[in-house]
Design a protein around this motif. Structure first.
Motif, mmCIF file in Angstrom:
data_model
loop_
_atom_site.group_PDB
_atom_site.id
_atom_site.type_symbol
_atom_site.label_atom_id
_atom_site.label_comp_id
_atom_site.label_asym_id
_atom_site.label_seq_id
_atom_site.Cartn_x
_atom_site.Cartn_y
_atom_site.Cartn_z
ATOM 1 N N PRO A 18 3.298 -2.456 11.946
ATOM 2 C CA PRO A 18 2.513 -1.440 12.651
ATOM 3 C C PRO A 18 1.948 -1.921 13.987
ATOM 4 C CG PRO A 18 1.463 -2.024 10.564
ATOM 5 C CD PRO A 18 2.780 -2.724 10.608
ATOM 6 N N HIS A 19 1.641 -3.197 14.088
ATOM 7 C CA HIS A 19 1.095 -3.718 15.340
ATOM 8 C C HIS A 19 2.140 -3.666 16.465
ATOM 9 C CE1 HIS A 19 -2.546 -4.845 13.280
ATOM 10 N NE2 HIS A 19 -1.829 -5.500 12.381
ATOM 11 N N SER A 20 3.397 -3.989 16.121
ATOM 12 C CA SER A 20 4.436 -3.932 17.149
ATOM 13 C C SER A 20 4.776 -2.482 17.517
ATOM 14 C CB SER A 20 5.688 -4.696 16.718
ATOM 15 O OG SER A 20 6.311 -4.075 15.612
ATOM 16 N N VAL A 21 4.726 -1.584 16.534
ATOM 17 C CA VAL A 21 4.959 -0.160 16.829
ATOM 18 C C VAL A 21 3.854 0.358 17.729
ATOM 19 C CG1 VAL A 21 5.102 2.171 15.830
ATOM 20 C CG2 VAL A 21 6.306 0.245 14.741
ATOM 21 N N TYR A 22 2.620 0.004 17.405
ATOM 22 C CA TYR A 22 1.504 0.434 18.246
ATOM 23 C C TYR A 22 1.627 -0.154 19.655
ATOM 24 C CZ TYR A 22 -3.010 1.109 20.316
ATOM 25 O OH TYR A 22 -3.998 1.456 21.205
ATOM 26 N N ALA A 23 1.934 -1.436 19.740
ATOM 27 C CA ALA A 23 2.037 -2.093 21.058
ATOM 28 C C ALA A 23 3.073 -1.394 21.929
ATOM 29 C CB ALA A 23 2.379 -3.571 20.887
ATOM 30 N N PHE A 24 4.188 -0.979 21.332
ATOM 31 C CA PHE A 24 5.224 -0.282 22.097
ATOM 32 C C PHE A 24 4.771 1.120 22.498
ATOM 33 C CE2 PHE A 24 8.829 2.591 22.374
ATOM 34 C CZ PHE A 24 9.632 1.934 23.286
ATOM 35 N N THR A 25 4.263 1.866 21.532
ATOM 36 C CA THR A 25 3.919 3.263 21.807
ATOM 37 C C THR A 25 2.636 3.407 22.622
ATOM 38 O OG1 THR A 25 2.918 3.408 19.610
ATOM 39 C CG2 THR A 25 5.159 4.262 19.853
ATOM 40 N N ALA A 26 1.821 2.393 22.671
ATOM 41 C CA ALA A 26 0.577 2.469 23.456
ATOM 42 C C ALA A 26 0.827 2.326 24.954
ATOM 43 C CB ALA A 26 -0.409 1.393 22.987
ATOM 44 N N GLN A 27 2.038 1.926 25.330
ATOM 45 C CA GLN A 27 2.379 1.785 26.741
ATOM 46 C C GLN A 27 2.923 3.122 27.255
ATOM 47 O OE1 GLN A 27 1.722 -1.030 28.488
ATOM 48 N NE2 GLN A 27 0.790 -1.671 26.566
ATOM 49 N N PRO A 28 2.177 3.816 28.111
ATOM 50 C CA PRO A 28 2.675 5.105 28.604
ATOM 51 C C PRO A 28 4.080 5.021 29.201
ATOM 52 C CG PRO A 28 0.388 4.838 29.222
ATOM 53 C CD PRO A 28 0.839 3.521 28.620
ATOM 54 N N GLU A 29 4.426 3.894 29.793
ATOM 55 C CA GLU A 29 5.751 3.731 30.390
ATOM 56 C C GLU A 29 6.877 3.884 29.371
ATOM 57 O OE1 GLU A 29 3.302 1.441 30.443
ATOM 58 O OE2 GLU A 29 2.834 0.975 32.518
ATOM 59 N N ASN A 30 6.571 3.649 28.070
ATOM 60 C CA ASN A 30 7.587 3.738 27.033
ATOM 61 C C ASN A 30 7.781 5.150 26.486
ATOM 62 O OD1 ASN A 30 8.282 1.025 27.133
ATOM 63 N ND2 ASN A 30 6.674 0.450 25.697
ATOM 64 N N PHE A 31 6.842 6.042 26.731
ATOM 65 C CA PHE A 31 6.945 7.399 26.186
ATOM 66 C C PHE A 31 8.267 8.081 26.546
ATOM 67 C CE2 PHE A 31 2.804 6.999 24.605
ATOM 68 C CZ PHE A 31 2.463 8.119 23.863
ATOM 69 N N PRO A 32 8.740 8.009 27.787
ATOM 70 C CA PRO A 32 9.991 8.701 28.114
ATOM 71 C C PRO A 32 11.209 8.181 27.349
ATOM 72 C CG PRO A 32 8.790 8.194 30.110
ATOM 73 C CD PRO A 32 8.098 7.462 28.986
ATOM 74 N N ARG A 33 11.099 7.013 26.745
ATOM 75 C CA ARG A 33 12.220 6.460 25.989
ATOM 76 C C ARG A 33 12.408 7.178 24.656
ATOM 77 N NH1 ARG A 33 11.812 0.105 26.055
ATOM 78 N NH2 ARG A 33 13.871 0.365 25.105
ATOM 79 N N TRP A 34 11.386 7.932 24.229
ATOM 80 C CA TRP A 34 11.499 8.627 22.945
ATOM 81 C C TRP A 34 10.858 10.011 22.952
ATOM 82 C CZ3 TRP A 34 7.068 9.889 20.176
ATOM 83 C CH2 TRP A 34 5.883 9.275 20.598
ATOM 84 N N ALA A 35 9.867 10.258 23.780
ATOM 85 C CA ALA A 35 9.137 11.530 23.794
ATOM 86 C C ALA A 35 9.711 12.440 24.880
ATOM 87 C CB ALA A 35 7.647 11.285 24.013
ATOM 88 N N THR A 36 10.775 13.146 24.551
ATOM 89 C CA THR A 36 11.491 13.933 25.547
ATOM 90 C C THR A 36 10.666 15.090 26.111
ATOM 91 O OG1 THR A 36 12.513 15.318 23.840
ATOM 92 C CG2 THR A 36 13.730 13.343 24.564
#
Length: 134
Positions: A18-36
């Motif tokens: 969960p910590h690595s999932v949070y670390a990835f998803t907490a970065q706004p720059e990563n949202f476009p990689r999954w949040a279409t």
């Protein structure tokens, strides 16, 4: 006092810490990689986040980093309109659940609400595939 909005809670289990999932998803720059729904990219301008979506340019505000898995964010599609998007990473067994609460917006018909829910499901599945393949 405003009446409550109809809501639907959607989730996906991700076989990752969960910590690595949070670390990835907490970065706004990563949202476009999954949040279409947030368009093809995010841009930070003078400390504020913006996305170009199918509905036009929107402003976003993300929760500050925290130790609780809270990834809530707010979408501002037009002046005076704020859409609250609760999002959480919750430890569960050998991985975690990512939980998204979708609120039906005022004047949204049943078909549009169902289409939004389907869109969120696809995005959550994309996040699962992305993170489980890393």
């Amino acid at each position: 006092m405003q009446p409550p909005l109809d809501s639907q809670t959607l989730s996906v289990h991700i076989r990752r810490d969960p910590h690595s999932v949070y670390a990835f998803t907490a970065q706004p720059e990563n949202f476009p990689r999954w949040a279409t729904g947030l368009g093809k990219g995010l841009e930070q301008v003078d400390g504020e986040w913006f996305a170009d979506t199918a509905q036009g340019r929107v402003r976003l505000r993300f929760s500050p980093a925290n130790a609780f898995g809270v990834l809530d964010h707010y979408v501002y599609p037009a002046p005076g309109i704020e859409i609250y998007v609760p999002l959480r990473v919750i430890a569960n067994g050998d991985g975690c659940d990512v939980v998204f609460t979708l609120f039906r917006q005022p004047d949204m018909d049943d078909a549009s609400f169902a289409a939004d829910a389907d869109w969120v499901r696809r995005d959550l599945e994309a996040l699962k595939q992305l993170l489980e393949s890393r």
